[in-house]
Design an enzyme around this catalytic site. Structure first.
Site, PDB file in Angstrom:
ATOM      1  N   ARG A 111       0.957  -1.052   0.225  1.00  0.00           N
ATOM      2  CA  ARG A 111       0.453   0.161  -0.384  1.00  0.00           C
ATOM      3  C   ARG A 111       1.121   1.195  -0.011  1.00  0.00           C
ATOM      4  O   ARG A 111       1.403   1.700   1.437  1.00  0.00           O
ATOM      5  CB  ARG A 111      -0.846  -0.049   1.161  1.00  0.00           C
ATOM      6  CG  ARG A 111      -1.892   1.150   1.450  1.00  0.00           C
ATOM      7  CD  ARG A 111      -3.335   1.019   2.130  1.00  0.00           C
ATOM      8  NE  ARG A 111      -2.641   1.336   3.456  1.00  0.00           N
ATOM      9  CZ  ARG A 111      -3.541   1.021   4.390  1.00  0.00           C
ATOM     10  NH1 ARG A 111      -4.944   1.221   4.223  1.00  0.00           N
ATOM     11  NH2 ARG A 111      -2.837   1.132   5.901  1.00  0.00           N
TER      12      ARG A 111
ATOM     13  N   ASP B 294      -3.621   3.717  14.283  1.00  0.00           N
ATOM     14  CA  ASP B 294      -3.317   3.898  12.642  1.00  0.00           C
ATOM     15  C   ASP B 294      -3.964   5.869  12.672  1.00  0.00           C
ATOM     16  O   ASP B 294      -4.375   5.749  13.163  1.00  0.00           O
ATOM     17  CB  ASP B 294      -3.203   3.412  11.668  1.00  0.00           C
ATOM     18  CG  ASP B 294      -4.535   3.177  11.156  1.00  0.00           C
ATOM     19  OD1 ASP B 294      -5.159   3.881  11.474  1.00  0.00           O
ATOM     20  OD2 ASP B 294      -4.245   2.427  10.426  1.00  0.00           O
TER      21      ASP B 294
END
Length: 545
Positions: free
Chosen positions: A170, A454
């Site tokens: 990613r 996150d």
């Protein structure tokens, strides 16, 4: 002070880190320069369009299904490309940063896929940007190892790439700059830097090992952004002499506008598409961000109360499965952020039951796989999905034509169960400050209260606070949420923090105040923090992690 150097039309402004010369070769910089010249102007236009679209939503115009793409949605004949090697069975995907210990544990976890994360779980210090690329090469070289301070050694269980989880990388999102690589004084696209370097160094080697260059695309807001990525993929493959369609990409549907263009996104990427993912945390953040000034209808209760059983979340996930399976693509469920405790069995018992329930609902709805944040959850998720899939690698044949595609359902945010509480305010403050502090020290994935936080979850925390203040929300005890009150609670939180040498709490507090307590609303907290605060000069040393 580092002296910038210019190579192949790209100026490198960062203090050099070890192994940088292995990644930023002359050929690799040529490759990045070509991608930049080919797509930077168009990327900037798309980012400007985002701002205009957000302004329209803020002024009262709801997202809708596009009339100009109706023919794509109604044409039942088209399908995405056949499933690529290593992506047939995705029932368990483990995500995390690309630092050595975490990467080894993920690759040894028994998951089907490892999402190697350069985005939400990564603090993009220059050291981390280079380290990520180095570690992904080391996996292919079977040279990824790590020795902990206590002497414990970590290494991969096998050198056979086909026996490890399939690697899906990613890159950072389209809005993010890479401030340390500049062309004509302007920063390059972090997306194109991350993708370009990984593809250039690894694509042919992955293909030779029976896999391929596979990617997750974060934070796309519409099908035109997917079209940009498709053109990037074509150019990249042509430049390296690789057949078009070799790259495969899974797109996160984590923006409310993208939820209205899921089939169009699959269509634009169809030669390169491997499905969609329900990026649940960023999706919640996207709704708060876009509708934050639209009145009490869009004011959410405490973060923990916004679950996947809420009507608008059910509509979003079911419509995602339908869109994917109609087109022969895999549908991947959301993240379980629970991190098991090695000390408290009661915490594990309660939370593992929640994880099992969450995965059971996804599998029953038709998802082909799901995410976990910790190796200890792989077996739980696998067991739940196997109860539904059996020996089948996926359930794409279940097209969910029973699902009603509805714009009203996607925006049905009224009547959420739960309340705004003082504890919820305090939790958002603490999560926001603690996460930012850790992020500033280079750690993008942080365990707080047995949950993996996150940037997506931190964005929810700060955006909720901003919205509660500006909508004069009222807590369950009748207290109006004001800027002064939240500021006082933030100062109390700071006073309780255990300080240590080298901490970044003062800067974290500045960022938190700028993103949660002021009148303006930065679109992305980490982008502002990156440009102003991140990356103190780093000496040329062995890179930790």
């Amino acid at each position: 002070m580092n002296t910038p150097i210019t190579l192949n039309n790209i100026t490198i402004t960062a203090t050099e880190v070890r192994y940088q010369e292995q990644i930023l070769t002359s050929e690799a910089l040529d490759f990045l320069s070509a991608l930049h010249q080919g797509f930077e102007h168009r990327r900037n236009e798309l980012m400007q369009s985002r701002q205009l679209n957000r302004a329209r939503i803020a002024n009262g115009r709801d997202p809708k299904f596009l009339e100009e793409t109706r023919n794509i949605r109604e044409d039942a004949s088209w399908q995405v490309a056949p499933i690529a090697p290593g992506l047939e069975d995705r029932r368990v995907e483990i995500t995390g940063p690309i630092e050595r210990k975490a990467a080894i544990n993920a690759l040894n976890s028994g998951a089907n896929v490892w999402l190697a994360d350069m985005e939400d779980a990564c603090s993009p210090t220059w050291q981390n940007v280079i380290k990520n690329q180095v570690n992904l090469i080391r996996v292919l070289d079977n040279e990824l190892d790590f020795t902990a301070p206590d002497g414990r050694e970590y290494k991969l269980n096998t050198s056979d790439l086909q026996q490890l989880p399939t690697i899906v990388v990613r890159p950072r999102a389209l809005h993010q700059p890479e401030k340390h690589l500049r062309v004509d004084g302007a920063p390059m696209s972090a997306s194109l830097v991350d993708f370009g370097l990984h593809f250039f160094h690894n694509a042919k080697r992955l293909m030779a090992a029976g896999r391929g260059p596979y990617y997750y695309l974060p934070k796309l807001e519409n099908h035109l952004e997917a079209r940009l990525w498709n053109d990037v993929f074509n150019m990249a493959q042509d430049m390296l002499g690789i057949d078009r369609g070799t790259i495969r990409a899974t797109v996160h549907i984590e923006c409310i506008t993208a939820a209205f263009e899921m089939e169009e996104i699959l269509y634009e990427l169809r030669e390169h598409s491997s499905g969609l993912n329900a990026g649940r945390w960023d999706y919640i953040f996207s709704i708060i961000k876009n509708f934050r000034s639209r009145g009490p209808r869009f004011v959410f209760p405490d973060r923990d109360s916004v679950t996947m059983t809420a009507p608008f979340m059910r509509a979003y996930t079911e419509q995602l499965v339908r869109a994917c399976h109609r087109r022969g693509a895999t549908a991947i469920g959301g993240m379980s952020t629970f991190v098991p405790s090695r000390k408290d069995a009661s915490i594990n018992e309660l939370n593992l039951a929640k994880v099992r329930e969450d995965k059971a609902r996804e599998a029953a709805d038709g998802f082909d796989g799901s995410w976990v944040a910790h190796p200890d959850l792989v077996a739980v998720a696998r067991e739940v999905y196997t109860e539904v899939l059996g020996e089948n690698p996926n359930q794409i044949s279940r097209t969910r034509e029973d699902v009603q595609v509805s714009a009203t359902a996607l925006l049905d945010v009224a009547g959420l169960e739960g309340k705004i509480t003082e504890q919820g305010i305090r939790d958002n403050i603490e999560i926001g400050i603690r996460y930012i502090e850790s992020w500033l020290r280079g750690n993008g994935a942080v365990v707080l209260r047995n949950l993996m936080e996150d940037s997506a979850t931190a964005e929810i925390s700060r955006s909720q606070l901003w919205q509660w203040i500006h909508q004069s929300a009222i807590t369950d005890e009748g207290e109006i949420v004001t800027r002064r009150w939240v500021q006082e609670l933030a100062e109390e939180t700071m006073d309780r923090m255990e300080r240590f040498e080298g901490d970044r709490f003062e800067s974290a507090m500045e960022i938190f105040e700028a993103c949660a307590l002021r009148d303006d609303f930065p679109t992305f907290m980490t982008r502002n923090a990156y440009l102003r605060y991140l990356d103190m000069p780093v000496p040329v040393l062995e890179m930790a992690g």
